[in-house]
Scaffold this active site. Structure first.
Site, PDB file in Angstrom:
ATOM      1  N   GLN A 131     -25.820  20.128  17.527  1.00  0.00           N
ATOM      2  CA  GLN A 131     -26.922  19.377  18.115  1.00  0.00           C
ATOM      3  C   GLN A 131     -28.192  20.209  17.991  1.00  0.00           C
ATOM      4  O   GLN A 131     -28.295  21.258  18.633  1.00  0.00           O
ATOM      5  CB  GLN A 131     -26.601  19.202  19.590  1.00  0.00           C
ATOM      6  CG  GLN A 131     -26.844  17.859  20.138  1.00  0.00           C
ATOM      7  CD  GLN A 131     -26.529  17.813  21.619  1.00  0.00           C
ATOM      8  OE1 GLN A 131     -25.969  18.750  22.190  1.00  0.00           O
ATOM      9  NE2 GLN A 131     -26.879  16.746  22.254  1.00  0.00           N
ATOM     10  N   TYR A 133     -31.371  20.187  19.178  1.00  0.00           N
ATOM     11  CA  TYR A 133     -32.300  19.624  20.160  1.00  0.00           C
ATOM     12  C   TYR A 133     -33.219  20.709  20.728  1.00  0.00           C
ATOM     13  O   TYR A 133     -34.412  20.706  20.506  1.00  0.00           O
ATOM     14  CB  TYR A 133     -31.534  18.958  21.310  1.00  0.00           C
ATOM     15  CG  TYR A 133     -30.936  17.606  21.005  1.00  0.00           C
ATOM     16  CD1 TYR A 133     -30.927  17.072  19.715  1.00  0.00           C
ATOM     17  CD2 TYR A 133     -30.378  16.833  22.026  1.00  0.00           C
ATOM     18  CE1 TYR A 133     -30.371  15.825  19.454  1.00  0.00           C
ATOM     19  CE2 TYR A 133     -29.821  15.581  21.772  1.00  0.00           C
ATOM     20  CZ  TYR A 133     -29.815  15.088  20.481  1.00  0.00           C
ATOM     21  OH  TYR A 133     -29.265  13.861  20.243  1.00  0.00           O
ATOM     22  N   SER A 134     -32.647  21.652  21.488  1.00  0.00           N
ATOM     23  CA  SER A 134     -33.480  22.630  22.200  1.00  0.00           C
ATOM     24  C   SER A 134     -34.309  23.478  21.245  1.00  0.00           C
ATOM     25  O   SER A 134     -33.891  23.758  20.130  1.00  0.00           O
ATOM     26  CB  SER A 134     -32.601  23.577  23.015  1.00  0.00           C
ATOM     27  OG  SER A 134     -31.916  22.865  24.008  1.00  0.00           O
ATOM     28  N   GLU A 251     -23.076  14.268  27.067  1.00  0.00           N
ATOM     29  CA  GLU A 251     -22.929  15.702  27.267  1.00  0.00           C
ATOM     30  C   GLU A 251     -22.499  15.985  28.698  1.00  0.00           C
ATOM     31  O   GLU A 251     -21.614  16.791  28.942  1.00  0.00           O
ATOM     32  CB  GLU A 251     -24.242  16.432  26.969  1.00  0.00           C
ATOM     33  CG  GLU A 251     -24.116  17.939  27.124  1.00  0.00           C
ATOM     34  CD  GLU A 251     -25.340  18.702  26.611  1.00  0.00           C
ATOM     35  OE1 GLU A 251     -26.362  18.071  26.329  1.00  0.00           O
ATOM     36  OE2 GLU A 251     -25.240  19.927  26.505  1.00  0.00           O
ATOM     37  N   GLU A 374     -31.824  23.811  38.754  1.00  0.00           N
ATOM     38  CA  GLU A 374     -33.018  23.198  39.343  1.00  0.00           C
ATOM     39  C   GLU A 374     -33.244  21.792  38.797  1.00  0.00           C
ATOM     40  O   GLU A 374     -33.624  20.875  39.540  1.00  0.00           O
ATOM     41  CB  GLU A 374     -34.252  24.073  39.070  1.00  0.00           C
ATOM     42  CG  GLU A 374     -34.251  25.392  39.834  1.00  0.00           C
ATOM     43  CD  GLU A 374     -33.243  26.412  39.299  1.00  0.00           C
ATOM     44  OE1 GLU A 374     -32.853  26.299  38.116  1.00  0.00           O
ATOM     45  OE2 GLU A 374     -32.826  27.304  40.061  1.00  0.00           O
TER      46      GLU A 374
END
Lengths: 404, 363
Positions: A131, A133-134, A251, A374
């Site tokens: 993946q 993505y980040s 996910e 968070e």
């Protein structure tokens, strides 16, 4: 209210157990980690081999459609297999991204020709997915990605430039789902597109990231003028955010996973005789039980919903917060039990010490990956408790005009 | 796998919730808080009418012959409504003492009145101090303290030590000669307490022949499970109240609930409540099936529910700011109830001990 299998499930479990007994060694301890001493390439080769054997026996893709080689079973059967598999010393997590995230997204959202081309090979395990993505500047705020995809009007292709990070299995992947910005003049969520990327094409460089623990389970991926055919777009050009949101749901469900029923036994075994004699240790054993047994019970609650064909309740999101806390506590507990000798690296001591010390760092990642503590708290606050959303000062502003 | 209540049990819960919402608004709770009566009569009447008190009593003893799961979901609603009733003492504890320690004749004599709410009883668990002495002539000498609902209950069950060293379960009634009762101030006046002085008091020994310590274990397990349901309901209510308040209250130009510090505080409560919920439900399953896991499951429920209610009551009050510190706000009702329920059966340290003993025993 009961914890027994329905007759058909009990039958399936027996079938699964018999196959596992015939094909894999049982764990000697519940916290045994498979392949701790193997080099990465050997682990990957063994994981591929194990997936292939499961696939051939009808257990590699239990809840996937028969059309693509899946067993066409129920999600609950898949959970039964995971529960039983957890008792055996086998490579388990290697296909989580492929089969837990990427392929469900393809099945839900990609065009028929993509499914025909990709799904079966992924289920067999011959083709692994990752993946993309980040990015270094876009983690929790995923829509802030900078990787660009520009259309080459003559060829009809897209040309991709940018950098991705925290990519699991990038070195071993044949294919990737990648998100790139196709229109920076639109607000940040609106100019994104998801592509299928062939990881073997020119312009892709994969480099392992050395983690805080010193290990390298993740990679960064550099994309320089990577050419992708327009046919590889999933969904609409500039319509990628919808697809990302859908795949993040997969996910989360996949990270929730199934847990062994006797997770709390690990703590007790680790404490040894001090669970009988030391009141301070007994208190910690009790606290560990509340978290680990609580996680098992929460997964039982979610599975009950799944077995009735319903989605797990909103409370299952809490499990990730509890899991992070539990694993970190579990690691500290294991290390504390060693007393001053606990300063020795695990390999100087024994397997249990290695497991504690891996968890010591691994638990940090659990609290970050798939949504930091968070971000998960914000999600629960807003979606479950109905509290007001965070103020978004970037809303409606063209991406290119945002401060960076 | 079916880790959930049945549709019928959920419907039963819904009916109890509605009945308590009508019968026990907070003004009824506050009457008891201010000393007007030993419990909220409308709430108790509603529970009796809904069949809660009779739920898990056998039909031959005037009960409905349902399971303890029905009683458990009702207890959760009692906690949610903060309803001051003798459900915990009379149905949770005393009824179980009679069932476990009473002879068939004693059961037949006492259970129907308890199940139908015609009489109430309580138990002095004797977890602190020394047990009263039981003389051969059927009188007892000694003192019982912090007996919940001890002034209002028609009968008090307690353990007493005979000269031969045997412990017996006994019953003393309000009008027994030599039994003197007085109210003791409670940290939660909606859960009243009493001291009982026994001066050559005439008592009736429970004659079922069961071992007194085994009976106590069974009563404590049932009490822990049912009280955990009350705590769970109370915790969910404290969270709900805090949520309403932070959505309503504004500071610095926006809702207090829009601040991330407040959002995360409430999520931490929610997480504790949901973690407690699965332990509490699990303990109900263990109690209903008398599973070997019961000692561990009941202890897990008691610790998790005590912790969740404590957090919800305490941080829920803080979320109300200055208003939360007033008598007028309901926050202190939970703050008191959370502590009272966390202590009455022994504190979380005691129950962690029981939990680990159970784990070790079944390892």
């Amino acid at each position: 209210m009961h914890f027994e299998d329905q007759p058909q499930d009990a039958e399936y479990r027996t079938h699964v157990r018999a196959w596992l007994e015939a094909n894999a060694p049982r764990k000697t301890r519940p916290d045994e980690t498979w392949g701790l001493h193997l080099p990465e390439d050997d682990r990957v080769a063994a994981a591929r081999e194990w997936q292939r054997r499961k696939f051939d026996a009808g257990f590699g893709a239990i809840a996937f459609p028969r059309k693509y080689g899946g067993a066409g079973g129920r999600a609950y059967e898949s959970a039964i297999f995971q529960q039983e598999e957890a008792n055996f010393s086998v490579p388990v997590a290697f296909y989580n991204i492929s089969l837990g995230v990427c392929i469900p997204s393809l099945l839900a959202l990609a065009r028929p020709e993509h499914k025909e081309r990709h799904v079966r090979a992924a289920l067999e395990g011959t083709e692994v997915w990752c993946q993309l993505y980040s990015e270094p500047a876009a983690g929790s705020d995923l829509a802030g990605i900078l990787t660009r995809a520009e259309r080459d009007a003559d060829a009809g292709d897209f040309i991709i430039n940018g950098q991705k990070v925290w990519t699991t299995h990038a070195r071993h992947a044949s294919w990737a789902l990648l998100v790139a910005r196709t229109d920076a003049s639109k607000p940040k969520h609106e100019g994104l597109t998801v592509f299928i990327i062939d990881m073997k094409v020119p312009g892709i460089t994969v480099r392992p990231i050395r983690q805080a623990s010193g290990e390298a389970d993740f990679n960064e991926v550099f994309l320089t003028d990577v050419r992708v055919p327009a046919a590889n777009v999933i969904g609409e050009v500039d319509g990628g955010w919808k697809i990302i949101v859908a795949s993040l749901v997969h996910e989360r469900v996949s990270i929730g996973g199934a847990l062994p029923r006797d997770l709390h036994r690990m703590t007790l075994e680790m404490a040894g005789d001090r669970a009988n004699t030391d009141a301070r240790i007994r208190e910690r054993v009790a606290d560990q039980y509340l978290m680990s047994q609580g996680l098992w019970l929460m997964s039982a609650r979610a599975l009950t919903a799944v077995s009735k064909g319903q989605a797990p309740g909103p409370e299952s999101i809490c499990a990730k917060i509890i899991a992070g806390r539990f694993l970190q506590d579990f690691a500290y507990f294991g290390m504390d039990l060693r007393g001053s000798e606990g300063v020795l690296a695990g390999r100087e001591l024994d397997e249990a010490a290695m497991t504690s010390q891996r968890m010591w760092f691994g638990s940090l990642a659990v609290r970050i990956a798939g949504g930091t503590d968070e971000i998960v708290r914000n999600t629960i606050a807003e979606r479950v408790l109905g509290l007001p959303p965070e103020v978004r000062i970037d809303k409606g502003i063209p991406f290119k005009d945002l401060a960076r | 796998m079916d880790f959930d209540f049945s549709d019928e049990q959920k419907m039963f819960r819904e009916e109890v919730r509605k009945a308590l919402a009508r019968a026990c608004p907070v003004v009824e709770v506050r009457k008891v808080l201010e000393g007007q009566g030993p419990w909220a009569a409308p709430a108790w009447d509603a529970l009796v009418e809904q069949g809660v008190t009779a739920a898990d009593v056998a039909e031959e003893h005037g009960g409905l012959g349902l399971s303890v799961l029905e009683l458990a979901v009702a207890a959760e609603e009692v906690g949610y409504a903060l309803a001051p009733t003798p459900l915990f003492t009379s149905i949770g504890l005393a009824l179980e003492v009679v069932r476990r320690a009473g002879s068939p004749a004693q059961q037949a004599a006492w259970l129907p009145a308890l199940a139908q709410g015609a009489a109430t009883a309580t138990v002095a668990l004797g977890l602190h101090g020394v047990l009263p002495c039981l003389a051969a002539n059927g009188t007892a000498e000694g003192e019982l303290t912090a007996v919940p609902d001890g002034l209002s209950a028609e009968a008090v069950f307690f353990r007493a030590l005979a000269a031969d060293g045997q412990v017996h379960w006994c019953r003393v009634t309000a009008n027994s000669a030599g039994c003197e009762r007085r109210a003791q101030d409670s940290i939660d006046p909606t859960r009243p307490l009493a001291g009982v002085k026994l001066r050559q008091a005439s008592v009736e020994v429970l004659a079922g022949g069961a071992d007194a310590a085994t009976v106590l274990q069974g009563v404590l397990h049932r009490g822990a499970v049912l009280l955990a349901f009350e705590q769970l309901g109370g915790a969910a209510r404290a969270l709900e109240d805090a949520r309403k308040y932070v959505l309503d209250r504004r500071a610095f130009g926006k809702q207090v609930g829009a601040y991330q510090a407040m959002k995360h505080k409430l999520v931490d409560i929610y997480t504790a409540v949901e973690l407690a919920r699965v332990h509490v439900y699990y303990s109900a399953w263990a109690l209903q099936t008398n599973a070997p896991e019961l000692p561990v499951a009941a202890a897990g429920a008691r610790v998790a529910a005590s912790q969740a209610y404590t957090l919800a009551a305490q941080e829920g009050l803080q979320a109300h700011g200055g208003f939360g510190f007033t008598w007028a706000a309901d926050c202190h009702l939970h703050y008191r109830r959370a502590r009272w329920t966390a202590l009455i059966l022994g504190n979380v340290h005691d129950w962690r001990e029981k939990l680990v003993s159970g784990l070790v025993a079944t390892a």
